[in-house]
Enzyme design. Structure first.
Site, PDB file in Angstrom:
ATOM      1  N   HIS A  66      11.377  37.354   5.536  1.00 18.38           N
ATOM      2  CA  HIS A  66      12.544  36.918   4.787  1.00 18.38           C
ATOM      3  C   HIS A  66      13.711  36.728   5.754  1.00 18.38           C
ATOM      4  CE1 HIS A  66      15.427  36.619   1.507  1.00 18.38           C
ATOM      5  NE2 HIS A  66      16.211  37.440   2.198  1.00 18.38           N
ATOM      6  N   GLY A  86       0.832  -1.212   0.000  1.00 23.00           N
ATOM      7  CA  GLY A  86       0.000   0.000   0.000  1.00 23.00           C
ATOM      8  C   GLY A  86       0.860   1.254   0.000  1.00 23.00           C
ATOM      9  N   ALA A  87       0.760   2.063  -1.085  1.00 24.16           N
ATOM     10  CA  ALA A  87       1.562   3.287  -1.194  1.00 24.16           C
ATOM     11  C   ALA A  87       0.736   4.496  -0.784  1.00 24.16           C
ATOM     12  CB  ALA A  87       2.097   3.454  -2.613  1.00 24.16           C
ATOM     13  N   ILE A  94       0.030   6.232   5.140  1.00 27.32           N
ATOM     14  CA  ILE A  94       0.545   5.462   6.279  1.00 27.32           C
ATOM     15  C   ILE A  94       1.721   4.591   5.859  1.00 27.32           C
ATOM     16  CG2 ILE A  94      -0.048   3.682   7.977  1.00 27.32           C
ATOM     17  CD1 ILE A  94      -2.952   4.762   7.865  1.00 27.32           C
ATOM     18  N   VAL A 105      -1.092  -8.170  -4.572  1.00 30.18           N
ATOM     19  CA  VAL A 105      -0.558  -9.172  -3.652  1.00 30.18           C
ATOM     20  C   VAL A 105      -1.531 -10.348  -3.637  1.00 30.18           C
ATOM     21  CG1 VAL A 105       0.008  -9.678  -1.257  1.00 30.18           C
ATOM     22  CG2 VAL A 105       0.610  -7.458  -2.247  1.00 30.18           C
TER      23      VAL A 105
END
Lengths: 416, 465
Positions: free
Chosen positions: B444, B180-181, B184, B237
């Site tokens: 800045h 799972g990409a 998490i 998978v």
């Protein structure tokens, strides 16, 4: 230095627009003298000077939106006293009496053309993009309707305002021979007054919510007119008020409402509220727009009492002095388009009421009476009603009852 | 008489924030939590401990790889138990903090497992087995979510772990496969890669971080690949065999092709989360979750009168702050106020290095909706602060309406962008135009200047690139 505050505006009214200042900054004022007129959704109201002195500052310019408790301006005891700006760090001790030098008008340096215009002191600061667009295009930010959070003006709103301005045709360079070159613009954009906006919103709400339809009848006015002609003078002498037609219609409507209680009812969620009080709204046209002050407990009033009350409410309406209480809580409304010459119309309900009677112009028309064509002063009657509450039979019965009482006013006396 | 005005089931970000808000508004409120500590998944086994490990592991990697370039020569040595301990200590402090907030706002914390027991009733089974039935005028379901299972991959929390297990591995894996990409998987994969693991990410879709702006996602993927993560996208998978020393994972291309066997010491299953609605007694009030377990709501009201649902058990992004916003709105509605959640302005952050932060619409969404938009983009390579920090990866991208200039979406990738997105959230909440940001002074030298330069870019006047 005394603050002039925006008063509490009454239930459900959260803001007001400053309509007019009667005084300029620096003017002397007397305690209780009217200084500024505010306009709300429902009424206009006046704010008086809290004490004698001079109007030292105006915080809310005409057109500004103000909230209850917000400072409108200040009254000082001495002319030209400086206004206390919003709480200031206690640096130099504030001089009690301001020297005339400080009061003298000082020529302010001319601001460059790109500088943002002075904001209305109470307005929300403008977003940077809006500020630029307003300055570059010389727009009046107070006339741009805001679509952002809490009504803020977004850049999109400001750009739309430019488009709206650009779409107005600029005065044509008069190519035609010197004819009637009137330098008038072809259209004019005017911000709706709060009253106008409220009227617009409420009318559309009534149309959207009610199952509204209208039933018609006509009434022969001969009997009422004869009665009126006969007793006009003694009536006025006795009661100090003129006998008009409206009182007869109010009486007739109260009777008809008792006969058909649904017309005097309103819907509240899944419930129907039947009202045993008869508070009749009488639509009055004013130069600011239509308002509908309420004649309380009309069933308890005689014809003279009704005429007197209507007269008083009408005067208040035209003078812009109606209080909120005068406008709230009506159970039924009568609208008389006849005064402007309307022969027939379909009035829109005054929500959440379920019925409104439209009176019209009295016109001599040939009608058949006992098989003969005769000329009678006739008036068309219209009853717009909410079909969710009132069924067709009830609506028709209502109008017939009104008609019967007007055509034979003796019925009013006998309550039949 | 009801025991409570409101009983909230679940003590996570939705539940505990709702309970605090209810207490503030003077409602008599109880919060039932089945864990021994408050804070839910987020505080105990989610956002918070993962951030603790991300922070620590980032320093470890910097010390190994970047310090030398700054003129600091060190050889860091990992003490994993100590790293875990500081994580656990932070978690404990934060859960205790919620307990304190409960006391402060007079919220009754009821320990046990709650179950609806008919209209207005909640049966709580306490840890000692006793069952108490409480009555409440309103019940808020805030039970959250749990890791979604995958057929053929049995989580044993030893070799095959879910996000909870991956936060407490006993050792640094030699190799780790992440299934799972999503957010998490990438975050926890990053932790272990930084500490020394060889990490492979297997994803069913042909892209990482679904839902994220595609250009940003691709930039993140390039960056993670450079760091050593291997991606196998478009791969399914089909099975996992866990042994004593490791796992054998079989995968197959989604498009068709030969199966492949991957071996790793550990496997992390992180394919998403599913709502926690099983065994809640929903049937006793006539509420039926949809096929995926979500509870349908209309402004937090379920189909049952007096029963509300918020957070991960309802539709929408499964994010702690979404649950928190819904909790506040839901409780305010219960208290008769006008609670509201602006779903158009819920930010999302991926806490990898570089971080990814976004709010509003993606370019893909705007194209699909046919909205004419303009893009302003500014790379951190042109930002002074990022440059001197040697952290010049990434960019800021602002999407604004072509006509009104209203900001429609912001997507950024780079160090610390998770902290910077809030500026655009406020702007969007106020319907701001890109020009409003462009004309607002920014300090800045800071990375935040990139936000302004990108906004300038929308109307073509970026000055520093």
């Amino acid at each position: 230095m005394t603050d002039i505050m925006t008063p509490t505006l009454g239930e459900s009214v959260t803001e007001a627009t400053v309509a007019r200042w009667a005084k300029k900054a620096g003017d002397p004022v007397k305690r209780d003298e009217i200084l500024v007129e505010l306009e709300t959704d429902k009424v206009s109201l006046e704010v008086a000077a809290p004490e004698d002195g001079f109007l030292s500052s105006i915080d809310a310019e005409e057109g500004a939106t103000v909230l209850p408790g917000q400072r409108l301006g200040q009254v000082a005891s001495a002319p030209g006293a400086q206004t206390a700006p919003a709480p200031k760090p206690a640096a130099a001790p504030e001089p009690k009496v301001v020297t005339p030098v400080a009061a003298a008008p000082v020529a302010t340096p001319k601001s460059p053309p790109t500088a943002p215009p002075p904001e209305a002191p109470n307005a929300m600061p403008l977003a940077p993009s809006v500020e630029r667009i307003v300055a570059e295009n010389r727009l009046d930010a107070s006339t741009i309707a805001g679509s952002g959070k809490d009504g803020r003006i977004t850049k999109g709103d400001a750009l739309a305002a430019i488009d709206a301005m650009a779409s107005r045709p600029s005065p044509a360079p008069a190519p035609l021979p010197a004819a009637v070159a009137v330098p008038h613009e072809r259209e004019e954009r005017v911000r709706m007054s709060r009253l106008r906006q409220t009227i617009a919103r409420r009318l559309k709400e009534a149309q959207a919510n009610a199952a509204m339809l209208t039933t018609f009848n006509e009434v022969d006015m001969s009997a009422v007119m004869a009665l009126r002609n006969e007793y006009k003078e003694p009536f006025e002498k006795r009661h100090g008020v003129k006998l008009g037609f409206m009182s007869f219609f109010v009486k007739a409507c109260v009777f008809a409402l008792k006969e058909v209680p649904a017309v005097n009812a309103e819907i509240d969620g899944a419930d129907l509220i039947y009202k045993n009080h008869y508070d009749i709204g009488v639509a009055v046209g004013t130069e600011r727009g239509l308002v509908v002050p309420v004649l309380r407990d009309a069933d308890a009033l005689g014809l003279a009492g009704i005429e007197r009350e209507i007269g008083a409410l009408g005067k208040k309406a035209r003078d812009g002095e109606l209080a909120l209480e005068d406008l709230q809580g009506g159970t039924f409304t009568i609208s008389n388009g006849g005064v402007y010459g309307s022969l027939m119309s379909t009035p829109i309900l005054n929500a959440p009421q379920s019925g409104i009677l439209g009176m019209h112009k009295i016109q001599d028309r040939p009608v058949a009476v006992d098989g003969q064509v005769v000329i009678r002063p006739m008036m068309y009657l219209a009853l717009s009603y909410d079909h969710r509450v009132v069924d067709g039979q009830g609506a028709v019965t209502f109008l017939v009852k009104v008609k019967e009482h007007i055509e034979d006013p003796r019925r009013l006396l006998l309550e039949i | 008489m009801a025991d409570y005005d409101v009983i909230i089931i679940g003590g996570g970000p939705g539940g505990y924030n709702g309970a605090i808000r209810a207490g503030q508004l003077g409602l008599k409120v109880a919060c039932v939590e089945s864990r021994a500590t408050l804070g839910g998944t987020c505080l105990n086994v989610g956002c918070i401990p993962s951030k603790a490990l991300l922070h620590a592991s980032e320093f470890f990697e910097m010390a190994s790889k970047d310090f030398a370039g700054l003129g600091i020569e060190v050889t860091p040595k990992l003490n994993l138990p100590a790293m875990m301990k500081q994580k656990d200590a932070s978690v404990e402090q934060l859960t205790k903090g919620v307990e304190f907030l409960f006391r402060k706002n007079k919220v009754d914390w009821i320990k046990g497992v709650a179950r609806l027991a008919g209209p207005g009733k909640v049966a709580v089974t306490s840890p000692d087995g006793a069952v108490t039935t409480l009555e409440a005028k309103s019940i808020v379901i805030a039970t959250g979510s749990q890791p979604a299972p995958l057929a053929g991959v049995v989580v044993d929390q030893k070799r095959i772990v879910d996000s909870t297990g991956a936060l407490a591995l006993p050792e640094v894996p030699g190799s780790l496969i992440v299934i799972g990409a999503g957010i998490i998987g990438l975050e926890l994969g990053s932790v272990w890669r930084r500490l020394g693991s060889t990490v492979t990410v297997v994803e069913f879709l042909d892209r990482i971080t679904p839902g994220l702006d595609l250009e940003t996602a691709k930039t993140l993927q390039r960056s993670l690949t450079r760091q050593g993560v291997t991606f196998k996208l478009g791969a399914k998978v089909t099975g996992a065999k866990a042994g004593a020393k490791g796992v054998e994972l079989t995968i197959q291309p989604v498009a068709g092709g030969d199966p492949e066997t991957l071996k790793a010491d550990y496997v992390l299953l992180a394919i998403g989360r599913r709502p926690y609605t099983d065994d809640l007694g929903l049937e006793t009030v006539g509420v039926t979750p949809d096929a995926r377990g979500f509870i349908e709501t209309d402004h937090f009201r379920t189909s049952a009168s007096g029963v509300f649902a918020i957070g991960d058990v309802t539709h929408g992004p499964m994010l702690a702050h979404k649950a928190e916003d819904e909790a506040v709105a839901c409780i305010e509605i219960i208290a008769g106020k006008a609670g509201h959640v602006n779903y158009g302005v819920i930010p999302s952050v991926v806490y990898t290095f570089p971080e990814v932060a976004s709010v509003g619409k993606t370019e893909e969404e705007l194209k699909a909706e046919g909205v004419a938009y303009k893009v302003g983009k500014f790379p951190f390579t042109a930002n002074a602060r990022a440059k001197v920090n040697h952290e010049a990866e990434g960019f800021v991208k602002v999407l604004a309406d072509a006509k009104t200039d209203r900001i429609l979406g912001v997507h950024m990738i780079g160090p610390d962008v998770g902290e910077m997105i809030a500026e655009y959230c406020v702007a969007m909440e106020f319907s701001a135009a890109s020009e409003d940001i462009a004309r607002t002074s920014h300090p800045h030298p800071t990375r935040s200047e990139a936000l302004r330069q990108a906004a300038m870019g929308v109307e073509g006047w970026t000055m520093q690139a």
